[in-house]
Design a protein around this motif. Structure first.
Motif, PDB file in Angstrom:
ATOM      1  N   ALA A  77       0.832  -1.207   0.000  1.00 34.31           N
ATOM      2  CA  ALA A  77       0.000   0.000   0.000  1.00 34.31           C
ATOM      3  C   ALA A  77       0.864   1.253   0.000  1.00 34.31           C
ATOM      4  O   ALA A  77       0.575   2.227  -0.720  1.00 34.31           O
ATOM      5  N   HIS A  81       0.805   4.052  -2.897  1.00 33.33           N
ATOM      6  CA  HIS A  81       0.489   5.450  -2.593  1.00 33.33           C
ATOM      7  C   HIS A  81       1.590   6.373  -3.093  1.00 33.33           C
ATOM      8  O   HIS A  81       1.315   7.474  -3.611  1.00 33.33           O
ATOM      9  N   GLN A  84       1.164   6.910  -6.552  1.00 33.96           N
ATOM     10  CA  GLN A  84      -0.171   7.452  -6.849  1.00 33.96           C
ATOM     11  C   GLN A  84      -0.971   6.489  -7.742  1.00 33.96           C
ATOM     12  O   GLN A  84      -1.695   6.890  -8.639  1.00 33.96           O
ATOM     13  N   ASN A  87      -4.802   1.678  -7.494  1.00 25.21           N
ATOM     14  CA  ASN A  87      -5.035   0.433  -6.759  1.00 25.21           C
ATOM     15  C   ASN A  87      -4.602   0.510  -5.290  1.00 25.21           C
ATOM     16  O   ASN A  87      -4.737  -0.469  -4.556  1.00 25.21           O
ATOM     17  N   ALA A  88      -4.104   1.669  -4.877  1.00 29.96           N
ATOM     18  CA  ALA A  88      -3.674   1.827  -3.481  1.00 29.96           C
ATOM     19  C   ALA A  88      -4.840   1.615  -2.520  1.00 29.96           C
ATOM     20  O   ALA A  88      -4.681   1.051  -1.435  1.00 29.96           O
ATOM     21  N   SER A  89      -6.028   2.068  -2.918  1.00 31.86           N
ATOM     22  CA  SER A  89      -7.199   1.905  -2.041  1.00 31.86           C
ATOM     23  C   SER A  89      -7.547   0.426  -1.850  1.00 31.86           C
ATOM     24  O   SER A  89      -8.020   0.009  -0.784  1.00 31.86           O
ATOM     25  N   ASP A  92      -5.287  -0.879   0.762  1.00 33.98           N
ATOM     26  CA  ASP A  92      -5.772  -0.444   2.084  1.00 33.98           C
ATOM     27  C   ASP A  92      -6.921  -1.329   2.571  1.00 33.98           C
ATOM     28  O   ASP A  92      -6.998  -1.688   3.750  1.00 33.98           O
ATOM     29  N   SER A  93      -7.798  -1.689   1.647  1.00 32.61           N
ATOM     30  CA  SER A  93      -8.918  -2.576   2.001  1.00 32.61           C
ATOM     31  C   SER A  93      -8.413  -3.947   2.438  1.00 32.61           C
ATOM     32  O   SER A  93      -8.944  -4.547   3.379  1.00 32.61           O
ATOM     33  N   ASP A  96      -7.209  -3.739   5.990  1.00 31.35           N
ATOM     34  CA  ASP A  96      -8.329  -3.732   6.936  1.00 31.35           C
ATOM     35  C   ASP A  96      -8.921  -5.134   7.107  1.00 31.35           C
ATOM     36  O   ASP A  96      -9.230  -5.565   8.225  1.00 31.35           O
TER      37      ASP A  96
END
Length: 248
Positions: A77, A81, A84, A87-89, A92-93, A96
């Motif tokens: 991640a 990030h 940029q 697929n960074a989000s 993050d998922s 979690d």
């Protein structure tokens, strides 16, 4: 007179034979009960060893693998990030989800093997159990401690913990309960665990409660079932107060 004497003598002999037979039967029952108690104790001990092994495997084995995956996802991640990358989000998922799964594994491991029960005491571990049920089953589960309660010996606390755990699982899975309240209190003679639920009536013939009876025997405990004024079913488990508990 001779016939009456003979009959009386025969009856006397028969009564004596019956008394001897009853004594032998009582001795045999006592031996069988002792063997059954020893077997129940061994089964419970083996059950705990299995739970410990599974709990440690979950915590130390699968838990460590999930920690490694979580670290890998965090590094991924961070890289995405920096680039940029959209697929960074997603990374993050993943972090979690892995974290949530790891927390679940920790809770299950704790329910299998409450390692801190001798260190922190019965009530904190019981509170942890209710928290696990609330998070995993999404039910209302509360514990009330009334008065200043004495510390329980580790083995006694563990058996009461298992009794509460097994009763809760049965109430949820078989009696369709969605609210459980536990009250822990002391009387002059006993340390009491009162279990109340809003499901259907308990089936005392179920194997869960046969196991519970064996657990109670290990700690010289008793159980009593009744209904509250609100119509909810209660079962009260009682054991001798720690200061008067019989020595093993």
């Amino acid at each position: 007179m001779i016939a009456i004497t003979l009959i009386a003598g025969k009856l006397h002999n028969n009564l004596h034979a019956i008394k001897v037979a009853n004594l032998k039967l009582d001795e045999l029952v006592a031996v069988r009960n002792a063997e059954l108690n020893a077997l129940a104790s061994k089964l419970i001990e083996n059950s705990e060893q299995t739970r410990v092994a599974l709990g440690q495997e979950l915590h130390d084995g699968i838990g460590q693998h999930l920690t490694g995956i979580q670290l890998f996802c965090s590094a991924l991640a961070e890289r995405l990030h920096e680039e940029q990358n959209p697929n960074a989000s997603l990374a993050d998922s993943l972090i979690d989800r892995v974290g949530a799964t790891h927390n679940q594994i920790r809770r299950i491991a704790r329910m299998l093997f409450p390692v801190q029960i001798e260190r922190v005491g019965f009530i904190p571990v019981l509170n942890e159990l209710t928290s696990c049920f609330q998070d995993m089953e999404h039910i209302a589960f509360s514990v009330r401690e009334q008065g200043h309660l004495p510390e329980l010996p580790g083995k006694t606390a563990l058996q009461l913990y298992r009794i509460c755990q097994e009763t809760a699982i049965y109430a949820l899975d078989h009696l369709n309960a969605n609210r459980i309240d536990v009250r822990v209190f002391e009387t002059p003679q006993a340390y009491n665990l009162e279990f109340e639920h809003n499901g259907s009536q308990l089936d005392e013939q179920h194997n869960t409660f046969q196991l519970t009876e064996y657990r109670l025997q290990q700690i010289s405990g008793t159980s009593e079932k009744w209904h509250s004024r609100h119509g909810l079913e209660k079962i009260v488990y009682a054991i001798p107060c720690p200061e008067t508990e019989p020595q093993a």
